[in-house]
Enzyme design. Structure first.
Site, short mmCIF file in Angstrom:
data_model
loop_
_atom_site.label_atom_id
_atom_site.label_comp_id
_atom_site.label_asym_id
_atom_site.label_seq_id
_atom_site.Cartn_x
_atom_site.Cartn_y
_atom_site.Cartn_z
N ASP A 1 2.84 -11.84 9.28
CA ASP A 1 4.07 -12.58 9.27
C ASP A 1 4.77 -12.57 10.32
O ASP A 1 4.65 -11.51 11.04
CB ASP A 1 4.80 -12.57 8.12
CG ASP A 1 5.54 -11.05 7.92
OD1 ASP A 1 5.05 -10.17 8.46
OD2 ASP A 1 6.72 -10.91 7.47
N CYS B 1 17.08 22.33 -4.49
CA CYS B 1 18.39 22.71 -5.18
C CYS B 1 18.20 23.79 -6.18
O CYS B 1 19.14 24.55 -6.29
CB CYS B 1 18.91 21.43 -5.87
SG CYS B 1 19.55 20.07 -4.91
N GLY C 1 12.05 -9.69 5.65
CA GLY C 1 13.00 -10.28 6.55
C GLY C 1 14.41 -9.93 6.21
O GLY C 1 15.53 -10.69 6.63
N CYS D 1 20.57 18.26 -10.18
CA CYS D 1 19.19 17.67 -9.50
C CYS D 1 18.17 18.99 -9.72
O CYS D 1 18.55 20.25 -9.83
CB CYS D 1 19.22 17.62 -7.82
SG CYS D 1 17.90 17.26 -7.04
N HIS E 1 14.16 17.16 -0.65
CA HIS E 1 15.32 16.50 -1.61
C HIS E 1 15.85 15.36 -1.74
O HIS E 1 15.90 14.54 -2.85
CB HIS E 1 16.85 17.43 -1.25
CG HIS E 1 17.81 16.86 -2.07
ND1 HIS E 1 18.14 17.37 -3.16
CD2 HIS E 1 18.82 16.03 -1.72
CE1 HIS E 1 19.44 16.53 -3.71
NE2 HIS E 1 19.46 15.64 -2.62
N ASP F 1 1.68 -2.21 5.62
CA ASP F 1 2.08 -3.50 5.87
C ASP F 1 1.40 -4.15 6.94
O ASP F 1 0.46 -3.81 7.25
CB ASP F 1 3.75 -3.03 6.65
CG ASP F 1 3.65 -2.08 7.67
OD1 ASP F 1 2.60 -1.99 8.32
OD2 ASP F 1 4.60 -1.60 8.16
N SER F 2 1.70 -5.48 7.42
CA SER F 2 0.82 -6.17 8.15
C SER F 2 0.91 -5.87 9.73
O SER F 2 0.16 -6.28 10.49
CB SER F 2 1.23 -7.58 8.22
OG SER F 2 2.53 -8.13 8.71
N GLY F 3 2.00 -5.12 10.25
CA GLY F 3 2.17 -4.77 11.49
C GLY F 3 3.24 -5.78 12.19
O GLY F 3 3.88 -5.66 13.37
N GLY F 4 3.44 -6.96 11.42
CA GLY F 4 4.28 -7.85 11.94
C GLY F 4 5.67 -7.55 12.20
O GLY F 4 6.27 -7.92 13.15
N PHE F 5 6.57 -6.80 11.29
CA PHE F 5 7.83 -6.31 11.54
C PHE F 5 7.89 -5.04 12.80
O PHE F 5 8.86 -5.34 13.58
CB PHE F 5 8.24 -5.53 10.43
CG PHE F 5 9.82 -5.10 10.46
CD1 PHE F 5 10.77 -6.01 10.45
CD2 PHE F 5 9.93 -3.59 10.89
CE1 PHE F 5 12.04 -5.55 10.67
CE2 PHE F 5 11.28 -3.11 10.97
CZ PHE F 5 12.42 -4.09 10.86
N CYS G 1 15.15 19.21 -8.23
CA CYS G 1 14.10 19.36 -6.97
C CYS G 1 14.17 20.92 -6.69
O CYS G 1 14.97 21.67 -6.77
CB CYS G 1 14.40 18.63 -6.06
SG CYS G 1 15.79 19.13 -4.77
N GLN H 1 9.34 -15.40 3.82
CA GLN H 1 10.75 -15.42 4.80
C GLN H 1 11.63 -16.57 4.50
O GLN H 1 11.70 -16.93 3.25
CB GLN H 1 9.75 -15.58 6.07
CG GLN H 1 9.00 -14.20 6.54
CD GLN H 1 10.03 -13.04 6.74
OE1 GLN H 1 11.14 -13.14 6.76
NE2 GLN H 1 9.16 -12.02 6.80
N ASP I 1 10.60 0.02 -0.70
CA ASP I 1 10.03 1.32 0.49
C ASP I 1 11.23 1.22 1.37
O ASP I 1 12.06 0.28 1.53
CB ASP I 1 8.89 1.02 1.10
CG ASP I 1 8.90 0.02 2.21
OD1 ASP I 1 8.96 0.34 3.38
OD2 ASP I 1 8.85 -1.14 1.93
#
Length: 380
Positions: A151, A331, A233, A326, A357, A97-101, A328, A206, A283
């Site tokens: 952003d 489980c 956003g 499941c 899990h 990510d850009s670091g903006g958030f 995994c 945005q 994500d």
């Protein structure tokens, strides 16, 4: 030199089955990307990440965080290690990510100007400045396959006027990000090693919770002709039906032939819904964060996802797995009773097993969606 996006099928609802080829591998979409904030998906070792999920295919792409890696251990150090791939021993694709958030989240510790954002580190209070150019420099040093324009994420709720002003800043920063990226993209640590391949810079739409601003933002960014687009956003406190509306409307204005990414969502039923609407990438920290707090996901009798608090006393002698359907590793081996014991006893293994899990559950959800979309009407 950095990305191809091959759509094999598109459903009537908008969902697409595709393959996204990146410098470090091919990603089958729609895809969920586990979040490795500090070059680590919390409590889960990279080898386990590579083997989890249906068929043992593992996570095909993960996300790393520009802000956190800039502060510690530093992007220059990571560049000397060959980029974040070499640093963390992960050979598959990565997105930063850009670091903006993260800067947005500091609120009282930041000051926004047209040039960029001055902020204080949450670690030691030291002063730093992120401009679009600096964000790109950090992301080039980190060397992820996909980088994001810098952003500003507006708070929720925010007035139309405040959102419009913020969006204008985001658009100006996006152009500066692109210009700087184009001038410096060959500096990525693996450029020569991967035969001149470069990273891919995605734009971020945005516009807050206003449809007209979302449209304006999407159209502005599409004119920049970037290889992919994110919807940012969202999932910042607004009602879920508003999130859904903003995604649905924004998808209308984004290119059909490029990957589309919704940032920071969500619960299993949400990612399935958005994938079927036409979102290619998502994500969220939720699967691992929830796991560390004792929340695990399972399929109910109706096939819908349910949330289980493994800390509850009712599981103290429960000999069943989290989810009998499941596949995994958790489980297959451990009971609810044992997982509850680990959590109550404060054993770190419990945090790992819950997270493994949950991540498997998310990857399996996307695999099921992809399988369903594979039989959709051909896009060709």
């Amino acid at each position: 030199m950095g990305l191809t996006f091959d759509i094999q099928a598109t459903a009537s609802g908008g969902g697409r089955r595709a393959s996204l080829a990146l410098p470090h591998g091919v990603v089958e979409t729609p895809v969920f990307m586990p979040v490795g904030t500090a070059a680590s998906v919390k409590t889960v070792e990279q080898g386990v990440l590579e083997r989890m999920g249906p068929g043992g295919r593992g996570a095909e792409i993960i996300l790393a965080n520009t802000y956190h890696l800039y502060l510690r251990p530093g992007h220059d150090l990571i560049a000397r290690m060959g980029g974040v791939h070499g640093f963390m021993g992960w050979e598959r694709p990565i997105l930063t990510d850009s670091g903006g958030f993260q800067v947005f989240s500091l609120s009282s510790l930041r000051k926004v100007t047209p040039d960029g954002v001055e902020f204080r580190s949450h670690l030691d209070g030291s002063r730093h400045f992120f401009s679009p150019e600096h964000s790109i420099d950090v992301q080039i040093a980190l060397g992820a396959d996909i980088a994001m324009v810098f952003d500003e994420c507006v708070e929720t709720p925010a007035s139309w006027e405040r959102t419009k002003e913020s969006m204008g800043l985001t658009h100006a920063w996006a152009q500066r990000s692109k210009d700087h990226f184009e001038a410096n993209k060959t500096k990525v640590p693996w450029h020569a090693e991967l035969n001149g391949a470069t990273q891919n810079l995605f734009g971020i739409v945005q516009g807050g919770m206003y449809v007209d601003l979302r449209k304006e933002s999407a159209e502005h960014l599409v004119e920049m002709d970037l290889p992919g687009y994110a919807i940012g956003g969202l999932a910042v406190g607004e009602p879920r039906e508003v999130t859904r509306e903003m995604i649905a409307r924004t998808l209308e204005w984004l290119p059909k032939d490029k990957p589309r990414y919704v940032m920071g969502v969500g619960y299993p039923d949400e990612i399935e819904e958005y994938a079927k609407m036409g979102v290619d990438m998502m994500d969220c920290v939720l699967p691992t964060r929830a796991g560390r707090h004792g929340l695990v996901f399972a399929r109910g009798e109706d096939g819908l996802p349910v949330r289980m608090n493994i800390k509850r006393k009712e599981y103290a002698e429960d000999q069943g797995p989290i989810d009998a359907t499941c596949g995994c590793m958790v489980c297959a081996r451990y009971t609810r009773a044992y997982l509850r014991h680990l959590f109550v006893a404060g054993e770190p293994l419990g945090l790992t097993l819950n997270s493994v899990h949950n991540l498997h559950f998310y990857l399996a959800t996307m695999e099921r969606v992809r399988t369903g979309l594979a039989g959709a009407v051909s896009s060709r």
